[in-house]
Motif scaffolding. Structure first.
Motif, short mmCIF file in Angstrom:
data_model
loop_
_atom_site.label_atom_id
_atom_site.label_comp_id
_atom_site.label_asym_id
_atom_site.label_seq_id
_atom_site.Cartn_x
_atom_site.Cartn_y
_atom_site.Cartn_z
N ARG A 172 1.09 68.07 0.92
CA ARG A 172 -0.32 68.53 0.57
C ARG A 172 -1.12 68.34 1.83
NH1 ARG A 172 -2.56 65.38 -3.33
NH2 ARG A 172 -4.25 66.40 -3.32
N LEU A 173 -1.74 69.44 2.30
CA LEU A 173 -2.43 69.11 3.55
C LEU A 173 -4.02 69.11 3.02
CD1 LEU A 173 -1.34 72.27 6.04
CD2 LEU A 173 -0.59 69.80 5.47
N VAL A 174 -4.69 67.68 3.67
CA VAL A 174 -6.06 67.42 3.02
C VAL A 174 -6.93 67.42 4.28
CG1 VAL A 174 -7.20 65.94 1.55
CG2 VAL A 174 -4.98 66.56 1.12
N SER A 175 -7.89 67.80 4.25
CA SER A 175 -9.23 67.76 5.21
C SER A 175 -10.50 67.45 4.73
CB SER A 175 -9.18 68.81 6.16
OG SER A 175 -10.30 68.55 7.05
N GLU A 176 -10.90 66.27 5.19
CA GLU A 176 -12.32 65.85 4.61
C GLU A 176 -12.23 65.86 2.96
OE1 GLU A 176 -15.24 68.09 6.72
OE2 GLU A 176 -14.76 66.98 8.47
N GLY A 177 -11.49 65.51 2.44
CA GLY A 177 -11.11 65.39 0.83
C GLY A 177 -10.84 66.49 0.37
N LEU A 178 -10.72 67.83 0.93
CA LEU A 178 -10.70 68.83 0.43
C LEU A 178 -8.90 69.40 0.62
CD1 LEU A 178 -12.98 70.72 -0.85
CD2 LEU A 178 -12.54 72.21 1.15
N GLU A 179 -8.20 69.86 -0.48
CA GLU A 179 -7.21 70.27 -0.32
C GLU A 179 -7.13 71.62 0.24
OE1 GLU A 179 -4.44 69.50 -3.59
OE2 GLU A 179 -2.87 70.94 -2.95
N LEU A 180 -6.33 72.05 1.52
CA LEU A 180 -6.14 73.28 2.03
C LEU A 180 -5.07 74.09 1.60
CD1 LEU A 180 -6.90 71.90 5.50
CD2 LEU A 180 -8.46 72.61 4.08
N ASP A 181 -3.93 73.49 1.50
CA ASP A 181 -2.56 74.10 1.03
C ASP A 181 -1.58 73.00 0.92
OD1 ASP A 181 -1.03 76.30 0.27
OD2 ASP A 181 -0.56 76.80 2.64
N THR A 182 -0.40 73.69 0.15
CA THR A 182 0.77 72.73 0.19
C THR A 182 1.91 73.55 1.12
OG1 THR A 182 0.42 72.50 -2.18
CG2 THR A 182 2.78 71.82 -1.16
N ALA A 183 2.11 72.70 2.27
CA ALA A 183 2.73 73.30 3.16
C ALA A 183 4.16 72.69 3.49
CB ALA A 183 1.97 73.22 4.49
N LEU A 184 5.12 73.09 4.25
CA LEU A 184 6.35 72.92 4.68
C LEU A 184 6.14 72.18 6.25
CD1 LEU A 184 8.93 72.59 3.36
CD2 LEU A 184 9.84 74.69 4.52
N VAL A 185 6.22 70.94 6.45
CA VAL A 185 5.90 70.44 7.88
C VAL A 185 7.25 70.19 8.64
CG1 VAL A 185 4.50 68.70 9.03
CG2 VAL A 185 3.79 69.62 6.52
N LEU A 186 7.18 70.48 9.48
CA LEU A 186 8.26 70.28 10.57
C LEU A 186 7.66 69.41 11.71
CD1 LEU A 186 10.64 73.28 10.52
CD2 LEU A 186 11.37 70.89 10.43
N VAL A 187 8.21 68.33 12.12
CA VAL A 187 7.83 67.45 13.24
C VAL A 187 8.96 67.16 14.26
CG1 VAL A 187 6.69 65.34 13.92
CG2 VAL A 187 6.34 66.12 11.64
N PHE A 188 8.54 67.44 15.39
CA PHE A 188 9.65 67.39 16.61
C PHE A 188 9.22 66.34 17.67
CE2 PHE A 188 9.57 71.64 15.18
CZ PHE A 188 10.90 72.04 14.99
N PRO A 189 10.17 65.40 17.95
CA PRO A 189 9.74 64.26 19.15
C PRO A 189 9.74 64.81 20.32
CG PRO A 189 12.10 64.31 18.39
CD PRO A 189 11.60 65.20 17.61
N GLU A 190 8.85 64.18 21.45
CA GLU A 190 9.01 64.55 22.79
C GLU A 190 10.33 64.57 23.08
OE1 GLU A 190 6.32 61.94 25.02
OE2 GLU A 190 7.16 62.48 26.75
N GLY A 191 10.50 65.76 24.07
CA GLY A 191 11.80 65.58 24.64
C GLY A 191 12.84 66.49 23.88
N GLU A 192 12.63 66.84 22.55
CA GLU A 192 13.33 67.38 21.60
C GLU A 192 12.85 68.67 20.84
OE1 GLU A 192 15.89 64.96 18.86
OE2 GLU A 192 15.52 63.45 20.40
N SER A 193 11.70 69.31 21.78
CA SER A 193 11.04 70.40 21.14
C SER A 193 11.13 71.46 21.91
CB SER A 193 9.66 69.92 20.72
OG SER A 193 8.80 69.92 22.15
N PHE A 194 10.74 72.90 21.49
CA PHE A 194 10.57 73.93 22.32
C PHE A 194 9.97 73.63 23.81
CE2 PHE A 194 8.00 77.78 23.54
CZ PHE A 194 9.21 78.57 24.03
#
Lengths: 424, 621
Positions: free
Chosen positions: A47-69
Motif C-alpha cells: 500500500r502506497l501511503v503519503s502523508e497519511g493518505l493512501e494513494l494506491d495498492t501497487a506491485l513494487v519491484l526494487v533493483f539493487p545497484e549494478g543489477e538494474s537497467f
C-alpha cells in the motif's frame, strides 16, 4: 547524482501504469511510500501511503545497484492505470527531497553512462521501442543484444593482425624478420572484406525493415489505382471518381504487411498532357515511383510513358470487375493474392537483412570496404607501397571502431537522446 | 650563490640536447655533469638513427639541435634503411666513431655562448613550495635556477649484472647517483624498474674478417642534418656473421647462470631487443641469428657485436662467442652485462615534460623509461625548450602527434606510460605518411624560427629552400595536361578527360619523374634535392588529403578538455582497473584518454557523455 522518476508506460487510462525511479535515493523513496523495503527483484504488493493518505495498492519491484537497467539503485511501481492515481503518486514523489522528474531519455542515458549499453545498443533500444512490426522488433532486439559490437570486434582484430604483419616488415626491415607477409595479409583482409560486403548488402534491407518499404501503384489515368489503394488500406484514403486524372499529388498510406512496415503510394496517372498542373503531378509520380522499393503496374492496355517495370515489380491488370482477370479495388477480386505477392516479394528482400540498421552503420562500413579494397591493391604492388597499404588498413580499423561509437560520438549523443522520450 | 635561468643535470644525449636548446632560446644555462670529458659518450651501440629513430634525429635537427650535426661529423658508415620501401618509412642510420661523436658534441656545446659546463655531482634538488629552485652539489654549494632539467639516465639505483655478480653503477666504469636517487625517492613519484643489456665488446684485431660477409655503407650516403650534404669522416664496412647450433647449445647449457634467467633481475626488458638468452629460449626453432660486427671507431680496435647482448658469466660469454664463425680466436675486451635501473612513471609529466606536481622541474631521457640516444635527445630538446620558456616566461612549446615523431613519443609516454623500455617505431605514428624524415624541416623549422631556437644560418637556408620548393610547385601546377597531351610521353593515364598538372603526374611515382622532366624543362633545371623533395611530397599528396579527416578528429579530441578534478569514481560503468588508471593519470584531453592502455570505445563514450553532462549541469546552474 540526482534520483529521477518518470512514468514509463504510456499516458492515459490503462490497466496498469508503470512508474520508474533510478538513483541513490530511489530505495529510500520506496521505503517512505511503502513503509518498508521489499526484497530485491521480487514483485511485492504494497500500500502506497503519503502523508497519511493512501494513494494506491501497487506491485513494487526494487533493483539493487549494478543489477538494474540503468546500473543504479532503482525501483518500479506498477500502479492501477488511472490518471488520478498516477498524478497522486507523481506528486508524492516530487515532494521527496533529492528526487526530480527525469528528462527525456535520461534512463537510457544513465544506462549508457554507467556502461550498461554501448552506442549501437542504445540505437537498438530506440528502435525496439519504436518497433511497430514483427520484423522491426526482431531486428532491434538483435542490435540491442550487442551483435554489432561483437562482429565489429572480430573484424577489427583480423585487420589489426593484417596491419601488424605489414608493420613488422616496415619497422624491423634490418632485422631477422623474414618472409613475405603478403599472402596472410591478403587472406585476412579478403575475409573481412567478404563479411563486410555481405553485411553491407543486407544493410539496405535492414534499413528498410527499420524505416519501412515504399510500394508505388503506377498506371495510366483511370486505371483504378486510387480504388485499389483504398481497398488495400481498407479506408478511403484517396479520392476516387470516374474522371481520369483525379489524383494529382502522391498519396501515402502506412500499413503492416506480412510483419513489415509498408508505405503504399498512390500516384497520378501517367499520360502525355498539356495541363501544367497535371504534368507536375506526373513528374512527381515518376520520381517517387522510381525511387520506391517496389512498383505495382496496373495495366489497362494503354502505354504508360516515362517508366518501365523493373526486375521484381508486379504487373497486373486492373479493373478485374470489368475484364474478368487481375485485380479489382471495387469488388475486392484478386486483392488477397496481390497483398500476398507484395508481401512475399518484400519478405524475400529482408531475408538477407544484416545487423547494420542505420545509415551511420552503412557509411562506416562503406568507408571500411573502400579502404580495404585499396589496401589489397597496394599490398599486391609490393613492398615499396607497404606504408600506403598500412595506412589504408588503419582507415578501415577506424571505420569499424566508428560502428560502435569510437569516433564521431559527439554528434551522435544529442541525436540519439533527442529521439527518446520520458521514462523509456 | 650562482644563479642560472636553466640548470641541466646530466651530460648524456638528453642533457646535451636540453642544455643546447635552452641556451639557443636565450636562457643562461648550466650543464652539471660528473665528468665534462664524458659529455656525449655513447654507452651502448655506437650508431645513430634507424627506423623511427632517424626521423627523430631529423626533427631534432629541424629545431637546430646538435645530434644530427654531431652524427654527420662522426658517421663512418651511412645506410638509409628501407631504401626499397616508400620514402615515408625510410630512416637514415649511421655507424658512428665514438671518439669523433663525443668530440663533436663537446665542440657544439662549447660554441654556445650562454652555456656553462660545471663538473660536479648534484646531491640534492632545492624545492620550495612545489617549485624547483636549484640544486645542491656534493661540496654543499648551491646553484639556483628558474628551472631544472634532470637527465639522470640509468644512473639512478643502477645495478650492473654479469652472471651472478653484481655491482652498482650507472654505466660500466661510472658510479651511480645514490644521493640523488634517495632525494627523488622522497618526492613520492611513482616509479618502476627496467633492464637493458649489452653485448661483450670484441677486439677487432682478433676477428678473422676474411671469413666474414662485409656490408659497406650506401654508395650515395644520406646524412642527418639539413645543413650537410655528405659525411665528414672516412667510410668503412661492417661485418656480418651468425650464431649456430653450437652457440645455442652453450647458451642453453648455461641459462641458469644468466642474471636475467637466474632470477637476479626484477626489471622488464624490451621485447624488440632480446638478449641472446631470450632469442634462444623464445625462438628455439631458429637455427641461427644474425650478428652485425660494428667497429666503434676509425682508430679504435673495439668492435660491437650487435645482436648478442647477454648477462651470462664472462667465461660462458667467451665460450659462446668463440663458437661463432670468424670469432674463433676473438679476444673479449669487456664482457657483456645487463643493467637494471629506476625510471619514473612518465604519466606524471605534462606535455612539456615538466612534472605535474613540481613546477620548473623537467625530466628527460631514459629516466622517463625510454631507450635509445635519439629518444633521449628528442626529449632533452623539448625539455630544454620548455625549461627556457618557463625561465624566460614565454609560451610553453608542445608538439602534436600530427606534427612530429617527438609529439608522438611524448604523447605516448605521458598517456600510456611504459612497460618496457620505450623505443620509437614508425608504426607508432598514425600520420606516418605526413611525418617523414625528408620533410622534418618543413614540419618543424617554422615553429623553431617562431619560438627562437633556430639560428640565422639555418633560417636563411631553410627559407631559401622553401622558396625554391614553392617555385618548383608553381611550375608544375602552372600547366595542366590532357591525356592527349600525354600520349607522346611514357606516362599512361586513363582517357578520363581529367587534366593533370605536373604535380599530379609526379604523384604517379618514381616512373613518372623522367617524363615530367621532359614535359616541364623549367622544373628539370632545378637542383636535384628540390626535385626529389617535390616528387616525394607529390607521391603522398592524395593520401594526406584523406588523412586530414582523421587529423581533424584528433584535433577535436585534443580540444575536448577533461577537467583536472574530473571524478572517475562516480562512473560505475568503468571497470575498476580502468577507473583507477584514469584517476591516476588524469588525462588532459579526450585524445589522451583515448590512448590510455586498455581504453575501450564504450569507456571513451562514457567519459565524453560525463564531460557533457558536467557541462550541461554547469550551464543550467
Amino acid at each position: 547524482m540526482d534520483t529521477i522518476y518518470a512514468l514509463a508506460s504510456a499516458r492515459g487510462k490503462a490497466g496498469v501504469a508503470v512508474l520508474r525511479l533510478s538513483g541513490p535515493g530511489s530505495h529510500a523513496a520506496i521505503r517512505r511510500l511503502c513503509g518498508d523495503m521489499p526484497a530485491f527483484r521480487r514483485a511485492s504488493l504494497r500500500r502506497l501511503v503519503s502523508e497519511g493518505l493512501e494513494l494506491d495498492t501497487a506491485l513494487v519491484l526494487v533493483f539493487p545497484e549494478g543489477e538494474s537497467f540503468t546500473g543504479e539503485a532503482s525501483a518500479e511501481l506498477h500502479l492501477h492505470g488511472s490518471i488520478a492515481v498516477v498524478q497522486s503518486v507523481l506528486r508524492a514523489l516530487s515532494a521527496i527531497e533529492g528526487l526530480r522528474l527525469a528528462e527525456p531519455g535520461e534512463f537510457t542515458r544513465r544506462a549508457l553512462e554507467n556502461g550498461r549499453l554501448d552506442l549501437a545498443q542504445v540505437e537498438g533500444l530506440a528502435d525496439l521501442i519504436d518497433a511497430e512490426t514483427e520484423a522491426q522488433r526482431r531486428q532491434a532486439l538483435r542490435v540491442l543484444s550487442g551483435a554489432v559490437g561483437q562482429r565489429a570486434e572480430i573484424w577489427r582484430k583480423k585487420l589489426v593482425r593484417a596491419a601488424a604483419l605489414i608493420e613488422a616488415t616496415i619497422d624491423f626491415a634490418d632485422e631477422d624478420v623474414p618472409v613475405d607477409v603478403t599472402p596472410e595479409v591478403s587472406d585476412l583482409t579478403r575475409a573481412v572484406l567478404g563479411d563486410l560486403k555481405r553485411e553491407a548488402a543486407g544493410a539496405k534491407a535492414a534499413e528498410r525493415i527499420r524505416d519501412g518499404f515504399e510500394v508505388a501503384i503506377v498506371g495510366a489515368p483511370n486505371a483504378g489505382k486510387s480504388t485499389l489503394l483504398n481497398a488495400l488500406a481498407g479506408r478511403e484514403a484517396a479520392i476516387t471518381s470516374e474522371f481520369a486524372g483525379t489524383t494529382r499529388d502522391v498519396i501515402e498510406v502506412r500499413m503492416e504487411l506480412s510483419g513489415l512496415a509498408v508505405t503504399l503510394l498512390d500516384t497520378a496517372g501517367l499520360r502525355q498532357t498539356t495541363d501544367p498542373v497535371e504534368q507536375m503531378g506526373i513528374d512527381r509520380a515518376l520520381l517517387r515511383a522510381k525511387a520506391a522499393d517496389l512498383r505495382v503496374f496496373l495495366q489497362t492496355g494503354e502505354d504508360v510513358p516515362g517508366i518501365q517495370p523493373m526486375t521484381g515489380d508486379i504487373v497486373i491488370s486492373g479493373k478485374a470487375d470489368i475484364t474478368g482477370s487481375g485485380v479489382s479495388g471495387k469488388t475486392g477480386q484478386g486483392i488477397p493474392e496481390l497483398l500476398a505477392a507484395i508481401g512475399e516479394t518484400l519478405q524475400r528482400r529482408t531475408a538477407d537483412a544484416g545487423i547494420l540498421t542505420r545509415e551511420r552503420h552503412r557509411l562506416a562500413t562503406d568507408r571500411a570496404i573502400r579502404a580495404m579494397e585499396s589496401a589489397l591493391t597496394e599490398v599486391e604492388k609490393g613492398s615499396e607501397r607497404a606504408e600506403i597499404a598500412a595506412a589504408e588498413l588503419r582507415v578501415a580499423v577506424r571505420a569499424l571502431e566508428a560502428l560502435v561509437g569510437r569516433v564521431d560520438v559527439e554528434d551522435l549523443l544529442d541525436e540519439i537522446f533527442s529521439s527518446f522520450c520520458i521514462g523509456k | 650563490m650562482k644563479h642560472f635561468d636553466v640548470i641541466v643535470i646530466g651530460g648524456g644525449h638528453a642533457g646535451s640536447e636540453a642544455a643546447a636548446a635552452a641556451a639557443r632560446m636565450g636562457a643562461q644555462t648550466a650543464l652539471i655533469t660528473l665528468r665534462a670529458d664524458a659529455i656525449g659518450v655513447m654507452s651502448c651501440n655506437p650508431a645513430i638513427g634507424g627506423l623511427g629513430k632517424g626521423h627523430l634525429v631529423r626533427e631534432i635537427d629541424a629545431l637546430d639541435g646538435v645530434m644530427a650535426r654531431a652524427a654527420d661529423s662522426a658517421g663512418i658508415q651511412f645506410r638509409l634503411l628501407n631504401r626499397r620501401k616508400g620514402p615515408a618509412v625510410q630512416g637514415p642510420r649511421a655507424q658512428a666513431d665514438r671518439k669523433l661523436y663525443r668530440r663533436a658534441i663537446q665542440e657544439l656545446l662549447a660554441a654556445e655562448p650562454r652555456l656553462d659546463i660545471i663538473e660536479g655531482e648534484v646531491t640534492d634538488l632545492m624545492i620550495d613550495g612545489g617549485r624547483a629552485i636549484g640544486v645542491v652539489l656534493q661540496d654543499g654549494s648551491q646553484i639556483t635556477a628558474s628551472s631544472v632539467v634532470l637527465t639522470a639516465g640509468t644512473f639512478l639505483n643502477g645495478i650492473i649484472h654479469i652472471g651472478d655478480q653484481k655491482q652498482s653503477g650507472g654505466r660500466m666504469g661510472d658510479r651511480p647517483s645514490l644521493p640523488l636517487a634517495l632525494r627523488l625517492a622522497d618526492m613520492y613519484l611513482p616509479r618502476g624498474r627496467l633492464k637493458t643489456g649489452t653485448p661483450p665488446r670484441l677486439s677487432g684485431r682478433t676477428i678473422d674478417w676474411g671469413r666474414l660477409e662485409m656490408q659497406p655503407g650506401d654508395d650515395s650516403p644520406v646524412v642527418f642534418s639539413f645543413l650537410n650534404t655528405e659525411p665528414k669522416a672516412r667510410q668503412i664496412s661492417c661485418g656480418i656473421t651468425h650464431t649456430n647450433e653450437k652457440t645455442h647449445d652453450i647458451v642453453r647449457a648455461n641459462l641458469g647462470k644468466s642474471a636475467m634467467y637466474g632470477g637476479h633481475i626484477d626489471g622488464f626488458g624490451p621485447r624488440y631487443c632480446p638478449s641472446i638468452e631470450d632469442k634462444i629460449v623464445r625462438f628455439s626453432e631458429k637455427p641461427s641469428h644474425q650478428i652485425f660486427l660494428e667497429p666503434e671507431g676509425l682508430d679504435d680496435d673495439t668492435v660491437y657485436p650487435n645482436g648478442i647482448s647477454t648477462s651470462l658469466p664472462a667465461d660462458v660469454q667467451a665460450d659462446y662467442v668463440r663458437s661463432i664463425r670468424g670469432l674463433e680466436n676473438v679476444a673479449i675486451l669487456q664482457p657483456g652485462y645487463a643493467i637494471e635501473y629506476d625510471y619514473f612513471d612518465p604519466r606524471c609529466l605534462r606535455p612539456t615534460l615538466e612534472l605535474r606536481d613540481f613546477q620548473g622541474l623537467f625530466f628527460a631521457g631514459q629516466i622517463n623509461g625510454t631507450t635509445g640516444y635519439e629518444e633521449a635527445a628528442a626529449q632533452g630538446l623539448l625539455a630544454g625548450l620548455n625549461a627556457a620558456a618557463r625561465a624566460l616566461n614565454t609560451e610553453p612549446v608542445t608538439l602534436s602527434r600530427s606534427s612530429s615523431y617527438i609529439g608522438v613519443m611524448i604523447d605516448d609516454l605521458i598517456t600510456r606510460g611504459v612497460t618496457e623500455p620505450y623505443r620509437m617505431f614508425t608504426s607508432r605514428a598514425e600520420f606516418r605518411l605526413a611525418l617523414r624524415a625528408d620533410n622534418a624541416d618543413q614540419r618543424l623549422t617554422p615553429l623553431g624560427i617562431a619560438i627562437g631556437c633556430v639560428r640565422e644560418d639555418r633560417r636563411k637556408m631553410f627559407e631559401g629552400k622553401m622558396s625554391t620548393l614553392r617555385s618548383a610547385r608553381s611550375i608544375l601546377e602552372g600547366r595542366k595536361l590532357s591525356s592527349k597531351d600525354l600520349a607522346e610521353s611514357t606516362i599512361s593515364v586513363s582517357q578520363d578527360g581529367v587534366r593533370r598538372s605536373g604535380y599530379d603526374l609526379l604523384g604517379f611515382g618514381e616512373d613518372a619523374r623522367a617524363a615530367v622532366d621532359l614535359l616541364f624543362p623549367e622544373f628539370a633545371a632545378l637542383p636535384e634535392p628540390i626535385k626529389v623533395q617535390t616528387a616525394v611530397d607529390a607521391l603522398y599528396a592524395q593520401y594526406l588529403h584523406r588523412q586530414e579527416q582523421d587529423a581533424h578528429l584528433l584535433r577535436r579530441e585534443e580540444d575536448t578538455l577533461i577537467p583536472d578534478d574530473f571524478d572517475y569514481s562516480s562512473m560505475p560503468g568503468l571497470s575498476a582497473e580502468l577507473g583507477l588508471k584514469l584517476a591516476r593519470q588524469r588525462p588532459a584531453t579526450l585524445a589522451h584518454a583515448g590512448r590510455i592502455e586498455g581504453m575501450t570505445p564504450a569507456a571513451l563514450t562514457l567519459i565524453l557523455a560525463h564531460i557533457r553532462k558536467a557541462q550541461r549541469s554547469k550551464a543550467s546552474a
